[in-house]
Design a protein around this motif. Structure first.
Motif, short mmCIF file in Angstrom:
data_model
loop_
_atom_site.label_atom_id
_atom_site.label_comp_id
_atom_site.label_asym_id
_atom_site.label_seq_id
_atom_site.Cartn_x
_atom_site.Cartn_y
_atom_site.Cartn_z
N THR A 541 0.85 -1.20 0.00
CA THR A 541 0.00 0.00 0.00
C THR A 541 0.88 1.24 0.00
O THR A 541 2.11 1.15 0.14
CB THR A 541 -0.92 0.05 1.24
OG1 THR A 541 -0.10 0.25 2.41
CG2 THR A 541 -1.71 -1.25 1.40
N ASN A 550 -2.94 -0.37 6.96
CA ASN A 550 -2.36 -0.65 5.65
C ASN A 550 -1.79 -2.05 5.58
O ASN A 550 -1.91 -2.73 4.55
CB ASN A 550 -1.26 0.37 5.33
CG ASN A 550 -1.83 1.75 5.04
OD1 ASN A 550 -2.98 1.88 4.63
ND2 ASN A 550 -1.03 2.78 5.25
N SER A 554 -3.13 -4.77 2.92
CA SER A 554 -2.23 -5.35 1.91
C SER A 554 -2.24 -6.87 1.98
O SER A 554 -2.22 -7.55 0.94
CB SER A 554 -0.81 -4.83 2.12
OG SER A 554 -0.24 -5.30 3.33
N GLU A 582 2.94 -0.51 4.01
CA GLU A 582 3.64 0.61 3.39
C GLU A 582 5.16 0.51 3.54
O GLU A 582 5.88 1.46 3.26
CB GLU A 582 3.17 1.91 4.04
CG GLU A 582 3.42 1.95 5.55
CD GLU A 582 2.72 3.12 6.25
OE1 GLU A 582 3.45 3.96 6.80
OE2 GLU A 582 1.48 3.17 6.22
N ARG A 599 0.64 1.41 -4.46
CA ARG A 599 -0.54 0.56 -4.22
C ARG A 599 -0.54 -0.55 -5.28
O ARG A 599 -0.96 -0.33 -6.42
CB ARG A 599 -1.81 1.39 -4.31
CG ARG A 599 -1.93 2.45 -3.23
CD ARG A 599 -3.33 3.06 -3.20
NE ARG A 599 -3.66 3.78 -4.39
CZ ARG A 599 -3.47 5.09 -4.56
NH1 ARG A 599 -2.89 5.80 -3.60
NH2 ARG A 599 -3.83 5.68 -5.69
#
Length: 609
Positions: A541, A550, A554, A582, A599
């Protein structure tokens, strides 16, 4: 010895001038500084004892990193035998011819390109013997023009004769010749790749979901023909505006069921009843109360839900003021004579719709149009000519009344490939090889390629993938899908790269969009054909939002791809998935482009040893 060296140099020259026509030719010019005194009892720092020279050379690339250079050198050097020339006992002219190999050992994409050199050559002196020399050294090219380079080179030359070892230092330039097609291809830098915008919509191809068709930024570069905010590739009615909730199709009655699925498009209803209202039928005659003229008395449809005259007992005159035989208690128009079929109301035009309900009481029309005549529909497709984009061709409401031969939801008049189904993002054309270039613009429609090469595989930038198997291979016994045990091809590996960019999810969710299925299906097909590979799926992400959220998203997105592939027949034991949130960005999260690139879901096929 002298003749042998000259033959060797001549053969090298002929090889250079007759090498593969696809190699790159060039010429070079250098000013030289010749140092014969350092290795012959002189001082390296005594620059006044250095002597000038000049070099002209030809170049030929054998590979993108290796080239042959044949230079001709002319100069003046200090004599090692001072009594040979009485007029100038310290200097004499020399001429030399070499054959050298230059190897560029760093990334050729840069502007500064250092190289190593080595070779063999011969030097003839105007007074003295011919001597063979072996040059080795280091040089650097600095690109200042697509074909031009500044060039500095320094070489040590080992002579096979005594007292003739020397240094050559040169500064000049190299100019490459030939047609553009003959130029050695250079890898495109990441910065250059991010500047390509094939459709000219202001979004570079690396973040444009529809790189071949222009579209607005807010829709990630994809077109929206009906301007309803739903991109064409997601719009079930791309020619007719509609809300996103009904996937771009209109919903005239606002009941949440789009018109193309609504059996009662002009009357609000429920999804469970296909868009028609769930209403009571108190008298049980099969006619909903809303359209039953006699909701508490059963009657046939032909009498608008009211009982016929035969069902009604004779009514005393005192109970029928207008004397039409319909009791006042059931007469919708007790002071105007009319038949029982219209509830005791008059029907001037005799169309079965009572005058109070008839919007055209003097013109015959059907009940469905409130007693008014229908306007023309020449092709009888149920869409009035005034609203029909193709009034003389039968079509559906979803395509504005126009035919759709290939059934891809795009009207033939808008479909660039009307006989082959394809997504609206490609104007109805398929993309057989999944390279993001539709077949009608793809010069190699069955082999994945690049935009800059018109859909054909690029010969300049190939991923580091082995495409040929080792000499001997043993096929493992496995109940898995039958297929090859070799290595996947470059074209097949490109499918994984395209999937990373193309697979999309619903916003902030782990639900895969339907448009992404084709890319996952291609991966499933690869796995079925190469049973000696396993698949690693990793979700990522951008940095928007909490890190733990996140990470969770993911992983769920990677798992969604894993489960979809499992449903397509890929054995779970051959797949792994993980979410990294991330933590592994591939671009700057501070920019819109960077966040879009971050992303992603990556797919890596690893060969099982």
């Amino acid at each position: 010895m002298k003749k042998g060296l000259l033959v060797l140099v001549l053969l090298s020259f002929l090889f250079v001038t007759n090498a593969d026509a696809q190699a790159k030719n060039g010429i070079s010019f250098k000013g030289l500084v010749l140092d014969y005194q350092t290795f012959n009892d002189g001082d390296f720092g005594d620059f006044t004892s250095y002597h000038p020279g000049f070099e002209v050379g030809i170049h030929r690339f054998i590979t993108p990193d290796l080239s042959i250079n044949v230079p001709l050198t002319v100069g003046v050097v200090q004599s090692h035998n001072r009594v040979i020339n009485l007029n100038d006992p310290f200097h004499k002219a020399v001429i030399g011819l070499d054959a050298k190999l230059n190897y560029e050992f760093l990334d050729r994409a840069g502007k500064v390109r250092p190289y190593l050199l080595a070779g063999i050559g011969g030097v003839a002196e105007d007074e003295g013997e011919f001597n063979a020399q072996i040059p080795v050294g280091l040089g650097v090219k600095v690109k200042f023009h697509p074909r031009g380079y500044l060039n500095f080179q320094s070489e040590y030359r080992k002579s096979l004769s005594s007292d003739r070892d020397n240094f050559h230092h040169g500064l000049g330039f190299i100019y490459m010749l030939g047609k553009d097609d003959d130029m050695p291809k250079e890898e495109m830098t990441e910065e250059e790749m991010t500047k390509i915008d094939s459709d000219g919509d202001g979004l570079t191809d690396d973040v444009d979901l529809c790189p071949q068709v222009a579209g607005p930024h807010e829709l990630n570069g994809c077109p929206d023909t009906d301007a309803d905010g739903v991109p064409d590739y997601e719009d079930r009615c791309p020619q007719t505006a509609g809300p996103a909730e009904s996937r771009g199709c209109p919903d005239s009655d606002g009941d949440g069921v789009s018109d193309n699925d609504d059996e009662c498009p002009n009357m609000a209803g429920s999804m469970s009843n296909n868009g028609c209202p769930d209403e009571d039928d108190r008298d049980g005659d099969g006619i909903r109360d809303a359209i039953d003229d006699c909701p508490d008395q059963a009657g046939p449809v032909s009498n608008r839900g009211c009982p016929t005259d035969t069902d009604v007992p004779t009514t005393p005159a005192s109970d029928d003021r207008d004397g039409d035989g319909v009791p006042d208690s059931r007469d919708r128009c007790p002071d105007q004579s009319g038949p029982a079929a219209t509830g005791g109301c008059p029907d001037t035009d005799g169309d079965g719709v009572s005058d109070p309900d008839d919007q055209c009481p003097r013109t015959v029309g059907p009940i469905s149009n409130n007693g008014c005549p229908e306007t023309t529909d020449r092709d009888s497709d149920g869409i009035l000519d005034s609203n029909d984009r193709c009034p003389d061709e039968f079509g559906s409401a979803a395509t504005g009344g126009c035919p759709d031969t290939d059934g891809d939801g795009i009207a033939n008049i808008d479909d660039r490939c009307p006989n082959e189904a394809g997504p609206s993002a490609y104007n109805g054309c398929p993309d057989s090889d999944g390279d993001g270039i539709p077949n009608d613009r793809d010069n190699c429609p069955n082999i994945a390629g690049t935009v800059d090469n018109n859909g054909c595989p690029s010969t300049s930038t190939q991923p580091n993938i082995v495409t040929t198997p080792p000499p001997t291979t043993t096929v493992p016994s496995s109940p898995q899908p039958t297929g090859g045990d070799g290595y996947i091809t470059i074209e097949e590996a490109n499918i994984l790269e395209i999937a990373m960019r193309a697979i999309q999810f619903e916003t902030a969710r782990d639900v895969i969009t339907r448009e992404s299925y084709q890319y996952l299906n291609s991966i499933a097909d690869l796995m079925s054909r190469y049973y000696n590979y396993k698949l690693v799926i990793s979700g990522h992400t951008d940095s928007t939002g909490p890190a733990d959220t996140n990470l969770f998203l993911s992983r769920n997105r990677a798992q969604a791809c894993y489960e979809y592939l499992q449903s397509r027949g890929v054995d779970a034991s051959r797949m792994d998935y993980e979410g990294f949130g991330e933590t592994q960005p591939i671009a700057d999260n501070k920019t819109l482009r960077g966040r879009k690139l971050n992303r992603r879901v990556e797919f890596v096929m690893e060969r099982i040893q």
